[in-house]
Structure formats: structure tokens, C-alpha cells
Write a protein that holds these residues in place. Sequence first.
Motif, PDB file in Angstrom:
ATOM      1  N   LYS A 148       0.849  -1.192   0.000  1.00  0.00           N
ATOM      2  CA  LYS A 148       0.000   0.000   0.000  1.00  0.00           C
ATOM      3  C   LYS A 148       0.879   1.235   0.000  1.00  0.00           C
ATOM      4  O   LYS A 148       1.838   1.321   0.768  1.00  0.00           O
ATOM      5  N   CYS A 149       0.522   2.206  -0.845  1.00  0.00           N
ATOM      6  CA  CYS A 149       1.340   3.415  -0.954  1.00  0.00           C
ATOM      7  C   CYS A 149       0.439   4.629  -1.183  1.00  0.00           C
ATOM      8  O   CYS A 149      -0.502   4.576  -1.980  1.00  0.00           O
ATOM      9  N   LYS A 150       0.741   5.706  -0.458  1.00  0.00           N
ATOM     10  CA  LYS A 150       0.038   6.975  -0.639  1.00  0.00           C
ATOM     11  C   LYS A 150       1.056   8.040  -0.991  1.00  0.00           C
ATOM     12  O   LYS A 150       2.002   8.281  -0.236  1.00  0.00           O
ATOM     13  N   LEU A 151       0.864   8.695  -2.135  1.00  0.00           N
ATOM     14  CA  LEU A 151       1.803   9.675  -2.630  1.00  0.00           C
ATOM     15  C   LEU A 151       1.152  11.052  -2.706  1.00  0.00           C
ATOM     16  O   LEU A 151       0.010  11.186  -3.161  1.00  0.00           O
ATOM     17  N   PHE A 152       1.907  12.078  -2.263  1.00  0.00           N
ATOM     18  CA  PHE A 152       1.473  13.470  -2.364  1.00  0.00           C
ATOM     19  C   PHE A 152       2.391  14.163  -3.363  1.00  0.00           C
ATOM     20  O   PHE A 152       3.518  14.524  -3.019  1.00  0.00           O
ATOM     21  N   PRO A 153       1.971  14.345  -4.607  1.00  0.00           N
ATOM     22  CA  PRO A 153       2.829  15.017  -5.594  1.00  0.00           C
ATOM     23  C   PRO A 153       3.159  16.432  -5.141  1.00  0.00           C
ATOM     24  O   PRO A 153       2.297  17.158  -4.669  1.00  0.00           O
ATOM     25  N   ASN A 154       4.439  16.823  -5.308  1.00  0.00           N
ATOM     26  CA  ASN A 154       4.867  18.129  -4.822  1.00  0.00           C
ATOM     27  C   ASN A 154       5.674  18.902  -5.868  1.00  0.00           C
ATOM     28  O   ASN A 154       6.399  19.816  -5.539  1.00  0.00           O
ATOM     29  N   ASN A 155       5.577  18.487  -7.146  1.00  0.00           N
ATOM     30  CA  ASN A 155       6.225  19.239  -8.208  1.00  0.00           C
ATOM     31  C   ASN A 155       5.522  18.925  -9.527  1.00  0.00           C
ATOM     32  O   ASN A 155       4.575  18.136  -9.570  1.00  0.00           O
ATOM     33  N   SER A 156       5.987  19.513 -10.595  1.00  0.00           N
ATOM     34  CA  SER A 156       5.305  19.371 -11.876  1.00  0.00           C
ATOM     35  C   SER A 156       5.784  18.185 -12.703  1.00  0.00           C
ATOM     36  O   SER A 156       5.200  17.862 -13.725  1.00  0.00           O
ATOM     37  N   ASN A 157       6.869  17.527 -12.284  1.00  0.00           N
ATOM     38  CA  ASN A 157       7.446  16.441 -13.089  1.00  0.00           C
ATOM     39  C   ASN A 157       7.198  15.055 -12.506  1.00  0.00           C
ATOM     40  O   ASN A 157       7.767  14.079 -12.982  1.00  0.00           O
ATOM     41  N   TRP A 158       6.392  14.945 -11.477  1.00  0.00           N
ATOM     42  CA  TRP A 158       6.299  13.683 -10.751  1.00  0.00           C
ATOM     43  C   TRP A 158       5.750  12.553 -11.607  1.00  0.00           C
ATOM     44  O   TRP A 158       6.096  11.384 -11.410  1.00  0.00           O
ATOM     45  N   MET A 159       4.886  12.846 -12.589  1.00  0.00           N
ATOM     46  CA  MET A 159       4.296  11.780 -13.397  1.00  0.00           C
ATOM     47  C   MET A 159       5.340  11.045 -14.235  1.00  0.00           C
ATOM     48  O   MET A 159       5.174   9.874 -14.556  1.00  0.00           O
ATOM     49  N   ASP A 160       6.423  11.773 -14.573  1.00  0.00           N
ATOM     50  CA  ASP A 160       7.474  11.139 -15.370  1.00  0.00           C
ATOM     51  C   ASP A 160       8.092   9.938 -14.662  1.00  0.00           C
ATOM     52  O   ASP A 160       8.575   9.007 -15.293  1.00  0.00           O
ATOM     53  N   SER A 161       8.116   9.989 -13.355  1.00  0.00           N
ATOM     54  CA  SER A 161       8.781   8.913 -12.612  1.00  0.00           C
ATOM     55  C   SER A 161       7.801   7.920 -11.993  1.00  0.00           C
ATOM     56  O   SER A 161       8.228   6.944 -11.380  1.00  0.00           O
ATOM     57  N   LEU A 162       6.492   8.149 -12.146  1.00  0.00           N
ATOM     58  CA  LEU A 162       5.522   7.254 -11.522  1.00  0.00           C
ATOM     59  C   LEU A 162       5.652   5.830 -12.050  1.00  0.00           C
ATOM     60  O   LEU A 162       5.636   4.867 -11.280  1.00  0.00           O
ATOM     61  N   VAL A 163       5.793   5.686 -13.359  1.00  0.00           N
ATOM     62  CA  VAL A 163       5.917   4.349 -13.933  1.00  0.00           C
ATOM     63  C   VAL A 163       7.189   3.665 -13.442  1.00  0.00           C
ATOM     64  O   VAL A 163       7.182   2.477 -13.121  1.00  0.00           O
ATOM     65  N   SER A 164       8.273   4.427 -13.338  1.00  0.00           N
ATOM     66  CA  SER A 164       9.521   3.848 -12.816  1.00  0.00           C
ATOM     67  C   SER A 164       9.333   3.359 -11.387  1.00  0.00           C
ATOM     68  O   SER A 164       9.833   2.292 -11.018  1.00  0.00           O
ATOM     69  N   PHE A 165       8.619   4.151 -10.610  1.00  0.00           N
ATOM     70  CA  PHE A 165       8.342   3.745  -9.234  1.00  0.00           C
ATOM     71  C   PHE A 165       7.489   2.479  -9.214  1.00  0.00           C
ATOM     72  O   PHE A 165       7.767   1.531  -8.463  1.00  0.00           O
ATOM     73  N   LEU A 166       6.456   2.418 -10.034  1.00  0.00           N
ATOM     74  CA  LEU A 166       5.583   1.241 -10.076  1.00  0.00           C
ATOM     75  C   LEU A 166       6.329  -0.004 -10.547  1.00  0.00           C
ATOM     76  O   LEU A 166       6.014  -1.122 -10.122  1.00  0.00           O
ATOM     77  N   HIS A 167       7.325   0.186 -11.400  1.00  0.00           N
ATOM     78  CA  HIS A 167       8.155  -0.954 -11.816  1.00  0.00           C
ATOM     79  C   HIS A 167       8.904  -1.548 -10.627  1.00  0.00           C
ATOM     80  O   HIS A 167       9.258  -2.737 -10.651  1.00  0.00           O
TER      81      HIS A 167
END
Length: 440
Positions: free
Chosen positions: A313-332
Motif C-alpha cells: 500500500k502506498c500513498k503519494l502526495f505530488p509536490n512538483n510538476s514532473n512527478w508523473m514522469d517517474s511514476l511508472v519507474s516507481f511502479l516498476h
Amino acid sequence: MPKTTEHCDEKIEEILCEDRISSLPDDLLVTILLSVPLKDAAATMILSKRWRFMWTMLPILVYKESDVESKNSVWDFLDKSLELHKAPLLGMYMQLGPQCPLDADVGKWVATALDRGLALLIFELRWSADPTSLPMTLYSCKSLKILRLSHKVLVDLPSSIWLPSLQILELNCVVYKNEDSLKRFLSSCPVLESMTVTREKDDNVKIFTVKAPYLLDLSYGNYMSDDDEEDTGRCLVIDTPALTYLDIADYSGNSWSIENTPCLEEVYFNVDRSLLGFDKFLRSFSKVLFLELILTDKMIVCFSTIEFSRLTKCKLFPNNSNWMDSLVSFLHNTPKLKYLIIDYKTNHQPPIASMWWSQSISDPECLSSSLEKFELIDYGGREEERELVEYILTTSICLKTATISLSTLKLEDEDITMKELKAIPRVSITSHLFFKTSHK
């Protein structure tokens, strides 16, 4: 009916009602008195002989400066009530504010309570004087199980200290006598399980070491900006082999070190500034089951190199404009993730349109084998947010529920948004799409 007869009937009813209450067992009367402020409970002593000493049987005494109207009567009442109360005490809550006289002997009141076999002590002092020491008997109380010290308290330990029963400790904006005070304090608590700390900038400790062999829960807050050169070198050191729960909120810029946390399962992580050893510190969370954090630029860089092999389980609070670029990398790097929450409440910057989801060579493993719940909080209707929802719905084979919160949308935009999101095809035929709105 004559008015005098009506008045007489009312009096008879009051007497009968009082008699019915007075006939209740002592334990029940004490429970009733516990539900009212202490000054009101003590005032019942004038009702009858039965009530005269009933309030002195209270197992918990609560003193709040706001509960007593007259400034001078606060301390008179505290002195007299502690003197009259002779029964064993399970707990005492003493909240003394700015009106507390500078010559008040607050230590005497604490010592009196400790002599009664106290199991719970909550002491908060907010007077205008310097922090004060508490009686030495506090640090050798064998019965004490829960201790909370707040604000103008100086943790000044005697040469001999031993708290064999203390299980829960809270130190809120206190000041320590010296660098070793906290280490000695914790070493004298052999069964300590839960600890909460909120720090002041000038608390006399540079290396804040939490070393407790049986500590299960730790909450640490340091909200002071550390801008002065003379304060460099401050750090937090955690050495807690039994720790399972960790909540850190630190805006100070201090360095951190986690040396021994093999049992850590649940982490809440809120950091506003960069710090030394950040990568190593974040890696210490790689085996947790639950992770909540605010995404900063520094974290995003680390995510691509850290595998969270047990995270469910993970809860993320985006805090910048580029966070979506790394979401897939994190999910990997989260192969067992079952529940993903994205909360936009802290993000006031629109994501950069980069078609981030279509650039991935392959979909993360968790989307095809484990992700069952997805939640997006404060959906604002931006194209990038819709792309995120579409990516999750069209790739998550095991998805059972997706919940979208529309609390920031206007009423007239909610129906349109729900229709658009409902139209997105879902790869999981058993999944359900839910919406939360702020309008009825």
C-alpha cells in the motif's frame, strides 16, 4: 393548579431525583463525576453527606487553567484539591498556561501525584518563565506507564533513573539538560513501546539518538528551519530493532541515520528540504509494507534505483510538476503493490504534459498481477490527471475498485467529469468505478 402547589411538586421531584442519583453505587457516581470538570465535581461535596467525599475517590484528576474562572483561584484550587484527595491516583492531567505564577511550585504538585501510585501523567507548562525541572521522583516512578511532558519542561535527570513500567512516552517541545539526557532517559525505560517527539530548535541536543530495543512506534516532528551556521551538524539517529511504525515530519534540513530497523513495516515520510545521506535513508524503507510520502525532486531521482519488494500500500502526495514522469519507474519497483493512492491536496502545480504513460517500454508488474485498489484525491479535471486515470484503468488487470474524489470541482462540472471517466474502457471486467463529491 395553584402556583404554590406546582412549585411544591417541582421541589419534591428534585428531591426524589437527587435521592435516586444518590442511591446509585459509588462506582457509577464516580463515573458520572469523571464526565464533568474537576471544579464542578468537587462542588458536589455540599450536596449531602453522601457526596461530601465522593469526588476524592476520582481515579483521574484533570487540571486546566481554562476550567477555573478566577486567576488566583486556579492555584488555590489545585493546592487544596490535591491535599484533600486521598485515594490512589491512576492518572493526572495538568495543563498550566501563561497565567501560572512564576513562583508557583509546580514540582510539588507533580510530586504529590507521583506519591499516589500514578500510572498516567500528562504535564503541560506554558508559563512565561524559563523551562523548569520536575521532581527527581518522576524518573524513578515504578508505577508510571504513560508520560507526556510538554513545553516549558527541562529534562534534568538524577544520577539514578529507572522507569521499569513506562510504555508510552511523549516529549513535546521540551528542553534537555545536555546531549546525554535523552540517551539516559531511553536507556532507563526497558519496556518502552511508543514514543512521540516534537522538537524545538534550541533544545540543547545536536545528535538526537533514539535507541530503544523494544520500541514499536516512533513519531518524530522537527518543524524548525535550521538556517544558522552554528546549528550545523545536527542529526537524527534511529537504532530500534523492534520498530514497526515510523512517522517522520522534518523541515530542518538535519541529516538522518537509520541503523537497525529490520522489522519496519509502516512509514509516513514528510520532508521539505534536501539533506545529506538522503538516498541511504530512503533505502532503509525498501522492505516496508506501507509507505506514505510527499514526492520531492530528490525522492523522484531515488525511486528509479530502489526496489520496494514488499510494498502493498502506498500513498503519494505530488509536490512538483514532473512527478508523473517517474511514476511508472516507481511502479516498476513495487511488484506486490495492491493499493495506490494519489493525493493532489499538496500539489498546486499542473503536471507537465509529456505523454509519460505511453513512453514506458512495458507496463509495471503490479498492474498485471497485484494492484486491486486505486484512489485519486482532489481530481481537478486536467488532461494529465485524466491520462493517469486512463492509464490505471486500461492496464490494471486485477483492479477491483477505483475511487475518484471530485471535491475541487464545481457542481456543474461534476456530471460531465463523471461521464468522461466512466467512458474510459477498463481492462478488469470485475472492477468498479466510484466517485466522491462535496455536493449532495
